[in-house]
Design a protein around this motif. Structure first.
Motif, short mmCIF file in Angstrom:
data_model
loop_
_atom_site.label_atom_id
_atom_site.label_comp_id
_atom_site.label_asym_id
_atom_site.label_seq_id
_atom_site.Cartn_x
_atom_site.Cartn_y
_atom_site.Cartn_z
N TYR A 46 74.30 60.43 43.20
CA TYR A 46 74.28 59.63 44.43
C TYR A 46 73.97 60.48 45.67
CZ TYR A 46 76.13 55.44 42.09
OH TYR A 46 76.29 54.32 41.29
N PRO A 47 74.61 61.65 45.84
CA PRO A 47 74.26 62.45 47.02
C PRO A 47 72.79 62.85 47.06
CG PRO A 47 76.31 63.24 46.04
CD PRO A 47 75.71 62.27 45.07
N ALA A 58 76.17 51.32 51.88
CA ALA A 58 76.08 49.96 51.33
C ALA A 58 75.07 49.91 50.19
CB ALA A 58 75.70 48.97 52.43
N GLN A 59 73.95 50.59 50.35
CA GLN A 59 72.93 50.62 49.29
C GLN A 59 73.45 51.38 48.06
OE1 GLN A 59 69.81 52.18 51.97
NE2 GLN A 59 68.51 50.51 51.23
N ILE A 60 74.19 52.45 48.29
CA ILE A 60 74.81 53.17 47.17
C ILE A 60 75.80 52.25 46.45
CG2 ILE A 60 76.36 55.06 46.55
CD1 ILE A 60 73.57 56.01 47.22
N LEU A 115 67.33 50.30 41.07
CA LEU A 115 68.23 49.24 40.62
C LEU A 115 67.89 48.79 39.20
CD1 LEU A 115 68.57 47.01 43.83
CD2 LEU A 115 70.20 48.68 42.93
N ILE A 116 66.61 48.64 38.92
CA ILE A 116 66.19 48.26 37.57
C ILE A 116 66.58 49.34 36.57
CG2 ILE A 116 64.18 47.88 36.08
CD1 ILE A 116 62.83 46.48 38.42
N ALA A 117 66.37 50.59 36.96
CA ALA A 117 66.68 51.71 36.05
C ALA A 117 68.16 51.75 35.69
CB ALA A 117 66.25 53.03 36.70
N ILE A 246 86.51 55.84 43.34
CA ILE A 246 86.65 57.29 43.51
C ILE A 246 85.45 58.01 42.92
CG2 ILE A 246 88.00 59.31 42.84
CD1 ILE A 246 90.49 57.58 42.98
N THR A 247 85.03 57.61 41.71
CA THR A 247 83.88 58.26 41.07
C THR A 247 82.62 58.13 41.91
OG1 THR A 247 84.83 57.79 38.89
CG2 THR A 247 82.50 58.35 38.97
N SER A 248 82.42 56.96 42.53
CA SER A 248 81.20 56.70 43.30
C SER A 248 81.19 57.42 44.64
CB SER A 248 81.05 55.19 43.53
OG SER A 248 80.92 54.51 42.31
N TYR A 249 82.35 57.52 45.30
CA TYR A 249 82.37 58.01 46.67
C TYR A 249 83.13 59.33 46.86
CZ TYR A 249 80.51 53.45 47.93
OH TYR A 249 79.72 52.35 48.03
N PHE A 250 83.68 59.88 45.79
CA PHE A 250 84.45 61.11 45.90
C PHE A 250 83.61 62.26 46.46
CE2 PHE A 250 86.97 64.61 43.61
CZ PHE A 250 87.94 64.64 44.59
N THR A 251 82.37 62.38 45.97
CA THR A 251 81.51 63.46 46.44
C THR A 251 81.22 63.32 47.93
OG1 THR A 251 79.60 62.18 45.67
CG2 THR A 251 80.43 63.90 44.21
N PHE A 252 80.94 62.09 48.38
CA PHE A 252 80.66 61.87 49.80
C PHE A 252 81.89 62.18 50.66
CE2 PHE A 252 77.73 58.83 47.67
CZ PHE A 252 76.54 59.43 48.06
N PHE A 253 83.06 61.79 50.14
CA PHE A 253 84.33 62.04 50.86
C PHE A 253 84.54 63.54 51.06
CE2 PHE A 253 88.91 63.05 50.22
CZ PHE A 253 89.40 62.57 51.43
N LEU A 254 84.32 64.33 50.02
CA LEU A 254 84.50 65.77 50.10
C LEU A 254 83.49 66.42 51.04
CD1 LEU A 254 85.11 66.49 46.31
CD2 LEU A 254 86.82 66.58 48.11
#
Length: 318
Positions: A46-47, A58-60, A115-117, A246-254
């Motif tokens: 994601y990053p 929002a897109q993530i 999104l398709i992938a 947490i899995t989706s946004y943990f990296t962004f939070f850190l």
């Protein structure tokens, strides 16, 4: 091994039908490891996607929603179909979907293509899990807790390894390097052919040697069964709701709060998912000793204080 030789082995060896088939359980665990390792690549990158395409949070979130819709919410429907119409080689077919989705994701240049992938990768997982779980139970020989532990630890181990591989491969070499994970998908598809052959032979054996299950759970009312099932669904939903967040946004939070690098954030994600895998093993042992009901409740309610404290503590405590 060909189907005929597997059938002959089953006929001449009762442990292949009534005993615990450890070789099949190990293959199930390895297959789950490879499947979930590939699945965990998606939130790990994601990053990278956000930086390359300038996506909003929002897109993530929509990417996560689409991925979870096809990989998780679709599973009961694929499982229902698998119960009514068993397809022994659905495991390999599901991994072929995952392989296709990976290649599309590696070279996607537009949001809709991403999104398709992820939806195709998720669909492959939804096809894999119900049938693989059933094969695991058939190979358990009555040791269902042991069989499920082997299967689940394989998946959790793969989920933990995914972010680490993303940090070592995808981060240095970019989005196109996701295609390298196609090697793991092809390996998994080949391994699952072996599972499919055993599963097909096992189904033929079960038809000719039906088990007597009369009187099983007759003392439990349908209302109690459906009530327990509803509670389990609610608990599992709540657990995976916050773990997915947490899995989706943990990296962004850190990255945002502590200024760590993308590579370091993926290593922290690996630590979180590795703890998830360790907890699966510990939970199985504690459940056998103290009772599964208590472990289920503690695993969910006991995590709440730590989740609530996370935004207010330093990096070490996070």
């Amino acid at each position: 091994m060909k189907l005929k030789s597997i059938s002959n082995k089953i006929k001449g060896n009762p442990t292949m039908t009534e005993g615990t088939v450890y070789s099949i359980l190990v293959i199930c665990g390895i297959s789950h490891f490879l499947n979930d390792m590939i699945q965990s690549i998606i939130p790990s990158i994601y990053p990278i996607l956000k930086d390359k395409f300038d996506f909003s949070f929002a897109q993530i979130g929509i990417i996560t929603l689409v991925f979870q819709m096809t990989s998780s919410i679709l599973q009961p429907f694929t499982g229902l179909y698998a119960d009514k119409h068993p397809r022994p080689y659905a495991l390999s077919i599901g991994m072929c979907f995952t392989l296709t989705g990976l290649l599309v994701l590696a070279f996607a240049e537009y949001y809709w293509a991403i999104l398709i992938a992820v939806s195709v990768v998720g669909f492959g997982s939804s096809v894999f899990h119900p049938t693989a779980s059933r094969v695991t139970q058939l190979a358990s020989g009555g040791k269902k807790s042991l069989a499920q532990s082997i299967f689940q630890v394989g998946g959790n181990g793969g989920s933990a390894l995914g972010p680490l591989l993303a940090a070592l491969i995808v981060l240095p070499y970019g989005q196109h390097s996701i295609s390298w994970f196609a090697i793991a998908a092809m390996l998994a598809a080949l391994i699952m052919v072996r599972l499919g052959a055993w599963y097909k032979a096992k189904l033929q054996y079960v038809v000719n040697h039906p088990l007597k299950t009369a009187g099983l759970n007759n003392n439990i009312s349908k209302r109690a069964k459906y009530g327990a099932l509803a509670i389990l669904i609610l608990l599992v939903f709540s657990k995976y709701f916050y773990t997915s967040c947490i899995t989706s946004y943990f990296t962004f939070f850190l990255i945002d709060k502590f200024g760590v690098s993308v590579k370091a954030s993926q290593l922290f994600l690996f630590v979180f998912l590795a703890a998830f895998a360790i907890g699966t093993v510990a939970g199985g042992m504690l459940g056998d000793k103290f009772g599964r009901k208590y472990v289920i409740w503690f695993s969910i309610l006991g995590a709440a204080p730590f989740a609530l404290a996370m935004p207010y503590v330093n990096l070490t405590w996070v």
